[in-house]
Design an enzyme around this catalytic site. Structure first.
Site, PDB file in Angstrom:
ATOM      1  NE  ARG A  91      15.544 -40.053  14.717  1.00 21.46           N
ATOM      2  CZ  ARG A  91      14.360 -40.447  14.305  1.00 21.46           C
ATOM      3  NH1 ARG A  91      13.334 -40.425  15.123  1.00 21.46           N
ATOM      4  NH2 ARG A  91      14.185 -40.878  13.057  1.00 21.46           N
ATOM      5  NE  ARG A 132      32.856 -51.270  11.135  1.00 24.05           N
ATOM      6  CZ  ARG A 132      31.705 -51.729  11.620  1.00 24.05           C
ATOM      7  NH1 ARG A 132      31.216 -51.250  12.750  1.00 24.05           N
ATOM      8  NH2 ARG A 132      31.034 -52.672  10.999  1.00 24.05           N
ATOM      9  CB  CYS A 143      21.860 -51.965  13.521  1.00 26.19           C
ATOM     10  SG  CYS A 143      23.267 -51.129  12.822  1.00 26.19           S
ATOM     11  CD  GLU A 166      11.226 -47.224  13.761  1.00 29.08           C
ATOM     12  OE1 GLU A 166      12.424 -47.102  14.052  1.00 29.08           O
ATOM     13  OE2 GLU A 166      10.318 -46.575  14.304  1.00 29.08           O
ATOM     14  NE  ARG A 196      11.356 -43.863  11.712  1.00 28.53           N
ATOM     15  CZ  ARG A 196      10.602 -44.582  10.884  1.00 28.53           C
ATOM     16  NH1 ARG A 196      11.052 -45.726  10.377  1.00 28.53           N
ATOM     17  NH2 ARG A 196       9.394 -44.170  10.545  1.00 28.53           N
ATOM     18  CE1 TYR A 214      12.889 -37.774  10.514  1.00 32.08           C
ATOM     19  CE2 TYR A 214      13.865 -35.679  11.140  1.00 32.08           C
ATOM     20  CZ  TYR A 214      13.338 -36.897  11.484  1.00 32.08           C
ATOM     21  OH  TYR A 214      13.258 -37.254  12.805  1.00 32.08           O
ATOM     22  NE  ARG A 221       9.413 -33.575  13.110  1.00 37.84           N
ATOM     23  CZ  ARG A 221      10.279 -33.084  14.005  1.00 37.84           C
ATOM     24  NH1 ARG A 221      11.155 -33.875  14.566  1.00 37.84           N
ATOM     25  NH2 ARG A 221      10.234 -31.812  14.351  1.00 37.84           N
TER      26      ARG A 221
END
Ligand code: C5P
Length: 342
Positions: A7, A63, A74, A77, A89, A107, A115
């Site tokens: 992540r 790319r 994509c 959220e 994210r 992050y 986090r």
């Protein structure tokens, strides 16, 4: 090689195509670099963007950095009230030659707030309490969830006791123990995040879990040179690590400046029941009355010795776990840790 999902997240300053793509590239490159991901091992990449980002697809960044034959998506959220704005994210699924604990989730910028446990260093949690109050079970759970190291200081006193028992040294004979202390070499290593303890090169992690050793441990724990030797090992482990350490004197002595201090207690009947269950899980049939009596004896020794006795640190939070399960205790402590990290 194992398949892992890694992540990451980043915030952007402006909702422009350039800003979206530039920041997505930065985030991807950091994840790839820090986890040593080879292009051909990337299986898929999923991006999400908050509702306020709509000028470009972050996928364009993949790319631009040469990832052309992996599946990319994509999404928007979930729009949760008061959540972090302008945030991209990502989750990369890839084959990696790493152990799970070595995976680095990345992050960046304001997304670090998502986090906090990953961006702090040297955060310490002290958990003290009597035998069987649930310290080690709960500490292991918390350490795993927050990616902290867990240090069980009781295991060190048990190891000194094991040495004495093996050599026929009376654990309560301070002079004899002191004469031998220099021959007791204790080393802590971590195997998949689990503490392993070595006595003069031998892994004794299992051998120290007997009633005889437990009894000996609270006798050697009264001897100044034993405490002095172990204190150094304990404090060294806390340097530079996010740590959760349990014992009897962690909040009052070993880590007096711990960021969070917990005093975990439970009724002696409940603690004896837990100990019997724990022993049964290791195929050892234990007598409840005997276990209860030995816990009471250890409680007495630990609370009434002259040096570093078991007591609640003034600034510790008391949790009585008699009628709580492991999850309930762990969640209470995690909530407290997160409040203190912010
Ligand atoms: O936690 P555990 O039961 O493994 O601890 C064994 C013994 O080690 C305790 O009964 C206590 O006497 C001693 N101890 C201590 N200080 C600590 C941890 C354990 O005196 N920080």
């Amino acid at each position: 090689m194992e398949i892992y999902s890694i992540r990451g997240a980043i915030t952007i300053e402006e909702n422009t195509s350039e800003n979206i793509i530039k920041n997505s590239e930065y985030l991807l490159k950091e994840i790839i670099k820090q986890n040593k991901i080879e292009n051909e091992n990337i299986i898929n990449i999923i991006f999400s963007a908050t509702k306020d980002i709509d000028k470009a697809y972050p996928a364009i960044a993949t790319r631009n950095i040469g990832i052309t034959d992996s599946s990319i998506m994509c999404l928007q959220e979930m729009n949760v009230e008061d959540s972090l704005p302008m945030c991209i994210r990502v989750m990369i699924t890839a084959k990696l030659d790493l152990a799970k604990k070595d995976i680095k989730h990345i992050y960046l910028k304001n997304a670090k707030k998502l986090r906090p446990d990953l961006s702090i260093k040297g955060f310490s949690v002290a958990i003290d309490g009597p035998a069987g109050s649930g310290k080690s079970t709960v500490s292991k759970r918390i350490a795993k969830e927050l990616n902290f190291i867990y240090v069980d200081t009781g295991a060190m006193f048990r190891t000194v006791a094991l040495y004495c028992i093996n050599k026929g040294i009376d654990c309560s004979n301070a002079n004899m123990v002191a004469n031998n202390i220099e021959y007791i070499n204790i080393e802590i290593r971590f195997l998949d995040g689990i503490q392993q303890i070595y006595l003069n090169g031998e892994n004794v992690t299992e051998k120290i879990r007997t009633q005889e050793v437990a009894k000996g441990s609270s006798l050697v724990a009264k001897i100044p040179c034993v405490r002095e030797k172990l204190l150094k090992i304990q404090r060294d482990l806390a340097k530079d690590n996010n740590i959760i350490m349990d014992g009897r004197d962690v909040g009052t002595n070993v880590l007096k400046d711990a960021n969070v201090k917990i005093y975990l207690d439970a009724d002696v009947e409940e603690r004896a029941k837990r100990r019997c269950k724990e022993l049964l899980e290791r195929d050892i049939i234990a007598d409840y009355q005997q276990i209860k009596q030995s816990i009471e004896e250890r409680d007495y020794q630990d609370k009434n010795r002259d040096i570093a006795p078991l007591k609640k640190a003034e600034d510790a939070i008391v949790i009585n776990s008699t009628s709580l399960n492991i999850d309930e205790v762990a969640n209470l402590i995690i909530k407290n840790i997160k409040e203190n990290i912010k």
